[in-house]
Motif scaffolding. Structure first.
Motif, PDB file in Angstrom:
ATOM      1  N   GLU A 253     -11.435  29.535 -78.624  1.00  0.00           N
ATOM      2  CA  GLU A 253     -12.567  29.852 -79.493  1.00  0.00           C
ATOM      3  C   GLU A 253     -13.816  29.079 -79.087  1.00  0.00           C
ATOM      4  O   GLU A 253     -14.933  29.502 -79.353  1.00  0.00           O
ATOM      5  CB  GLU A 253     -12.212  29.527 -80.943  1.00  0.00           C
ATOM      6  CG  GLU A 253     -11.078  30.390 -81.484  1.00  0.00           C
ATOM      7  CD  GLU A 253     -10.529  29.847 -82.776  1.00  0.00           C
ATOM      8  OE1 GLU A 253     -10.955  30.339 -83.846  1.00  0.00           O
ATOM      9  OE2 GLU A 253      -9.683  28.931 -82.735  1.00  0.00           O
ATOM     10  N   VAL A 254     -13.608  27.926 -78.463  1.00  0.00           N
ATOM     11  CA  VAL A 254     -14.714  27.112 -77.949  1.00  0.00           C
ATOM     12  C   VAL A 254     -14.326  26.660 -76.550  1.00  0.00           C
ATOM     13  O   VAL A 254     -13.188  26.243 -76.318  1.00  0.00           O
ATOM     14  CB  VAL A 254     -14.992  25.877 -78.843  1.00  0.00           C
ATOM     15  CG1 VAL A 254     -16.131  25.035 -78.267  1.00  0.00           C
ATOM     16  CG2 VAL A 254     -15.306  26.296 -80.277  1.00  0.00           C
ATOM     17  N   VAL A 255     -15.273  26.740 -75.610  1.00  0.00           N
ATOM     18  CA  VAL A 255     -15.054  26.276 -74.235  1.00  0.00           C
ATOM     19  C   VAL A 255     -16.083  25.203 -73.939  1.00  0.00           C
ATOM     20  O   VAL A 255     -17.278  25.398 -74.185  1.00  0.00           O
ATOM     21  CB  VAL A 255     -15.188  27.435 -73.218  1.00  0.00           C
ATOM     22  CG1 VAL A 255     -15.028  26.919 -71.793  1.00  0.00           C
ATOM     23  CG2 VAL A 255     -14.153  28.529 -73.520  1.00  0.00           C
ATOM     24  N   ILE A 256     -15.621  24.057 -73.433  1.00  0.00           N
ATOM     25  CA  ILE A 256     -16.539  22.974 -73.074  1.00  0.00           C
ATOM     26  C   ILE A 256     -16.246  22.517 -71.646  1.00  0.00           C
ATOM     27  O   ILE A 256     -15.151  22.731 -71.119  1.00  0.00           O
ATOM     28  CB  ILE A 256     -16.431  21.764 -74.033  1.00  0.00           C
ATOM     29  CG1 ILE A 256     -15.018  21.161 -74.003  1.00  0.00           C
ATOM     30  CG2 ILE A 256     -16.828  22.159 -75.459  1.00  0.00           C
ATOM     31  CD1 ILE A 256     -14.890  19.847 -74.764  1.00  0.00           C
ATOM     32  N   ALA A 257     -17.245  21.908 -71.031  1.00  0.00           N
ATOM     33  CA  ALA A 257     -17.075  21.351 -69.687  1.00  0.00           C
ATOM     34  C   ALA A 257     -18.164  20.315 -69.452  1.00  0.00           C
ATOM     35  O   ALA A 257     -19.257  20.414 -70.005  1.00  0.00           O
ATOM     36  CB  ALA A 257     -17.158  22.457 -68.625  1.00  0.00           C
ATOM     37  N   ALA A 258     -17.858  19.322 -68.632  1.00  0.00           N
ATOM     38  CA  ALA A 258     -18.838  18.284 -68.299  1.00  0.00           C
ATOM     39  C   ALA A 258     -18.798  18.005 -66.802  1.00  0.00           C
ATOM     40  O   ALA A 258     -17.717  17.890 -66.204  1.00  0.00           O
ATOM     41  CB  ALA A 258     -18.545  16.992 -69.072  1.00  0.00           C
ATOM     42  N   ASP A 259     -19.969  17.902 -66.214  1.00  0.00           N
ATOM     43  CA  ASP A 259     -20.118  17.576 -64.790  1.00  0.00           C
ATOM     44  C   ASP A 259     -19.296  18.503 -63.895  1.00  0.00           C
ATOM     45  O   ASP A 259     -18.601  18.059 -62.981  1.00  0.00           O
ATOM     46  CB  ASP A 259     -19.764  16.103 -64.526  1.00  0.00           C
ATOM     47  CG  ASP A 259     -21.009  15.221 -64.489  1.00  0.00           C
ATOM     48  OD1 ASP A 259     -22.085  15.727 -64.109  1.00  0.00           O
ATOM     49  OD2 ASP A 259     -20.924  14.031 -64.848  1.00  0.00           O
ATOM     50  N   VAL A 260     -19.387  19.813 -64.167  1.00  0.00           N
ATOM     51  CA  VAL A 260     -18.716  20.792 -63.302  1.00  0.00           C
ATOM     52  C   VAL A 260     -19.714  21.550 -62.430  1.00  0.00           C
ATOM     53  O   VAL A 260     -19.318  22.359 -61.596  1.00  0.00           O
ATOM     54  CB  VAL A 260     -17.876  21.795 -64.130  1.00  0.00           C
ATOM     55  CG1 VAL A 260     -16.714  21.094 -64.809  1.00  0.00           C
ATOM     56  CG2 VAL A 260     -18.730  22.531 -65.157  1.00  0.00           C
ATOM     57  N   VAL A 261     -21.007  21.276 -62.618  1.00  0.00           N
ATOM     58  CA  VAL A 261     -22.048  21.978 -61.854  1.00  0.00           C
ATOM     59  C   VAL A 261     -22.697  20.980 -60.881  1.00  0.00           C
ATOM     60  O   VAL A 261     -23.827  20.568 -61.064  1.00  0.00           O
ATOM     61  CB  VAL A 261     -23.112  22.579 -62.804  1.00  0.00           C
ATOM     62  CG1 VAL A 261     -24.141  23.374 -62.005  1.00  0.00           C
ATOM     63  CG2 VAL A 261     -22.473  23.470 -63.845  1.00  0.00           C
ATOM     64  N   TYR A 262     -21.935  20.580 -59.887  1.00  0.00           N
ATOM     65  CA  TYR A 262     -22.457  19.599 -58.924  1.00  0.00           C
ATOM     66  C   TYR A 262     -22.364  20.083 -57.483  1.00  0.00           C
ATOM     67  O   TYR A 262     -22.909  19.462 -56.586  1.00  0.00           O
ATOM     68  CB  TYR A 262     -21.711  18.262 -59.067  1.00  0.00           C
ATOM     69  CG  TYR A 262     -20.211  18.374 -58.845  1.00  0.00           C
ATOM     70  CD1 TYR A 262     -19.677  18.249 -57.566  1.00  0.00           C
ATOM     71  CD2 TYR A 262     -19.351  18.614 -59.905  1.00  0.00           C
ATOM     72  CE1 TYR A 262     -18.313  18.367 -57.361  1.00  0.00           C
ATOM     73  CE2 TYR A 262     -17.983  18.729 -59.715  1.00  0.00           C
ATOM     74  CZ  TYR A 262     -17.476  18.607 -58.435  1.00  0.00           C
ATOM     75  OH  TYR A 262     -16.122  18.738 -58.240  1.00  0.00           O
ATOM     76  N   ASP A 263     -21.681  21.207 -57.290  1.00  0.00           N
ATOM     77  CA  ASP A 263     -21.455  21.720 -55.937  1.00  0.00           C
ATOM     78  C   ASP A 263     -21.767  23.216 -55.941  1.00  0.00           C
ATOM     79  O   ASP A 263     -21.147  23.981 -56.689  1.00  0.00           O
ATOM     80  CB  ASP A 263     -19.994  21.477 -55.543  1.00  0.00           C
ATOM     81  CG  ASP A 263     -19.689  21.922 -54.116  1.00  0.00           C
ATOM     82  OD1 ASP A 263     -20.481  22.708 -53.550  1.00  0.00           O
ATOM     83  OD2 ASP A 263     -18.662  21.499 -53.572  1.00  0.00           O
ATOM     84  N   PRO A 264     -22.736  23.658 -55.116  1.00  0.00           N
ATOM     85  CA  PRO A 264     -23.081  25.087 -55.082  1.00  0.00           C
ATOM     86  C   PRO A 264     -21.865  25.988 -54.860  1.00  0.00           C
ATOM     87  O   PRO A 264     -21.804  27.108 -55.382  1.00  0.00           O
ATOM     88  CB  PRO A 264     -24.073  25.189 -53.923  1.00  0.00           C
ATOM     89  CG  PRO A 264     -24.691  23.824 -53.839  1.00  0.00           C
ATOM     90  CD  PRO A 264     -23.591  22.868 -54.205  1.00  0.00           C
ATOM     91  N   GLU A 265     -20.870  25.511 -54.096  1.00  0.00           N
ATOM     92  CA  GLU A 265     -19.703  26.345 -53.805  1.00  0.00           C
ATOM     93  C   GLU A 265     -18.848  26.591 -55.051  1.00  0.00           C
ATOM     94  O   GLU A 265     -18.143  27.591 -55.146  1.00  0.00           O
ATOM     95  CB  GLU A 265     -18.857  25.684 -52.708  1.00  0.00           C
ATOM     96  CG  GLU A 265     -19.551  25.674 -51.345  1.00  0.00           C
ATOM     97  CD  GLU A 265     -18.659  25.107 -50.261  1.00  0.00           C
ATOM     98  OE1 GLU A 265     -17.448  24.929 -50.518  1.00  0.00           O
ATOM     99  OE2 GLU A 265     -19.164  24.839 -49.164  1.00  0.00           O
ATOM    100  N   LEU A 266     -18.896  25.648 -56.008  1.00  0.00           N
ATOM    101  CA  LEU A 266     -18.101  25.807 -57.221  1.00  0.00           C
ATOM    102  C   LEU A 266     -18.784  26.710 -58.244  1.00  0.00           C
ATOM    103  O   LEU A 266     -18.123  27.254 -59.137  1.00  0.00           O
ATOM    104  CB  LEU A 266     -17.840  24.439 -57.862  1.00  0.00           C
ATOM    105  CG  LEU A 266     -16.915  23.475 -57.112  1.00  0.00           C
ATOM    106  CD1 LEU A 266     -16.832  22.149 -57.859  1.00  0.00           C
ATOM    107  CD2 LEU A 266     -15.524  24.078 -56.977  1.00  0.00           C
ATOM    108  N   ILE A 267     -20.094  26.841 -58.134  1.00  0.00           N
ATOM    109  CA  ILE A 267     -20.847  27.554 -59.167  1.00  0.00           C
ATOM    110  C   ILE A 267     -20.410  29.010 -59.286  1.00  0.00           C
ATOM    111  O   ILE A 267     -20.192  29.518 -60.394  1.00  0.00           O
ATOM    112  CB  ILE A 267     -22.364  27.436 -58.897  1.00  0.00           C
ATOM    113  CG1 ILE A 267     -22.824  26.002 -59.198  1.00  0.00           C
ATOM    114  CG2 ILE A 267     -23.151  28.447 -59.720  1.00  0.00           C
ATOM    115  CD1 ILE A 267     -24.275  25.721 -58.857  1.00  0.00           C
TER     116      ILE A 267
END
Length: 341
Positions: A253-267
């Protein structure tokens, strides 16, 4: 005789137990208090709230950190006319007897509720080929924001992407009463450490070990059931290979994430998984999504925003916290985005 600054020993305690950089500890205020009243009682109070605190005895910061802290405390004592403090020197002698430095240490974060999150962390930025074995700034910010908005989590099923070693999720489990909390990551070493940290904090994942994309989570509580002790699941989740059916089974019902947008390949992999989340809801509402990012490279963050736009995922910036209580010394540029799937 002048009184010590109020709460000075407690300020030392919070920062020391979390092993924040020594420069962030309130040394100038200590010097000021000792100049006004050269009394070893204040140093004894600080010693008992830090090195001799039960949390430090059970889950100690690194030996190097404790050694440097005690050395600085002794310098402050010896720069005054205060009486010598034998237990201060005895504490340093005990630390000096310890074995060679470990590759891991403990950090203890005191929550506003009085509860504590204790974590075993790597002492290196990169360990076992991953940066996921220590707590990053955005996780601390996201946790504080979550603790200030408990209504978003209370009684609901939460999926955390890239949980790392677990700080944000454990803090939310201890303070916000979610019904179910699903910790997820894809690195085997990180998942192992995450499981150990959950046990350290009295949280027992559902039987059967780590949930993987080959299985479905079991034992989620029904609507309205007590969530004083949330159901905890550890999921091995690869953004690129997870299917819509598997995501639907999580019932987030809720999705959270922290510091997952640091690598263009992961985006692109992250965006692809968010798109799967938006289409696999069946007759349920799309989950609310909140992603916290430390802006180290503005170009990378702008790429993430551009890819969200391209995928038709609307977003807005959540008003920034004035400061993060878990950081003390520095306030990095952290942005929390709410996404609308």
């Amino acid at each position: 005789m002048a009184e010590p600054l109020p709460g000075l020993a407690l300020r030392f305690q919070r920062r020391f137990l979390a092993a924040r950089p020594l420069r962030s500890l309130p040394w100038p205020e200590l010097e000021q208090s000792l100049r006004a009243a050269p009394d070893s009682a204040l140093l004894a109070d600080i010693l008992h709230k830090t090195i001799l605190h039960p949390l430090c005895v059970k889950y100690p910061p690194s030996a190097k950190y404790r050694r440097c802290f005690l050395t600085e405390l002794i310098k402050k004592l010896e720069s005054t006319a205060a009486e010598p403090l034998d237990e201060l020197y005895e504490a340093l002698a005990d630390v000096l007897k310890e074995k060679e430095e470990s590759t891991h240490c403990y950090k203890n974060y005191l929550l506003p509720s009085g509860a504590c999150v204790s974590l075993c962390e790597s002492t290196a930025l990169i360990s076992a080929g991953t940066t996921g074995l220590l707590t990053w700034e955005a996780a601390l910010h996201l946790a504080q924001w979550g603790l200030q908005n408990p209504h978003l989590f209370r009684g609901r099923t939460i999926l955390e992407l890239g949980s790392g070693i677990g700080f944000t999720g454990i803090a939310i489990c201890k303070s916000c009463q979610p019904r179910t909390f699903i910790f997820s990551d894809c690195h085997p070493r990180v998942l192992t450490q995450l499981g150990q940290n959950l046990q350290l904090n009295g949280l027992t994942p559902e039987p059967g070990g780590t949930w993987s994309t080959q299985t479905e989570p079991q034992g989620q509580q029904g609507e309205g059931q007590s969530c004083q002790t949330p159901t905890v699941i550890v999921a091995e989740l690869d953004w690129g290979s997870v299917t819509e059916k598997q995501l639907l089974a999580l019932r987030a019902e809720v999705v959270i994430a922290a510091d997952v947008v640091y690598d263009p390949e992961l985006i692109l992999a992250l965006i692809g998984m968010l798109q799967k989340l938006s289409t696999c809801r069946a007759d349920r509402k799309a989950p609310e999504v909140f992603i916290a990012s430390t802006i180290r490279n503005p170009d990378t963050f702008q790429l993430f925003q551009a890819e969200l736009d391209k995928a038709g995922i609307r977003w807005q910036v959540i008003p920034a916290l004035s400061s993060c209580n878990f950081l003390y010394d520095v306030q990095p540029d952290v942005t929390i985005l709410q996404l609308f799937l």
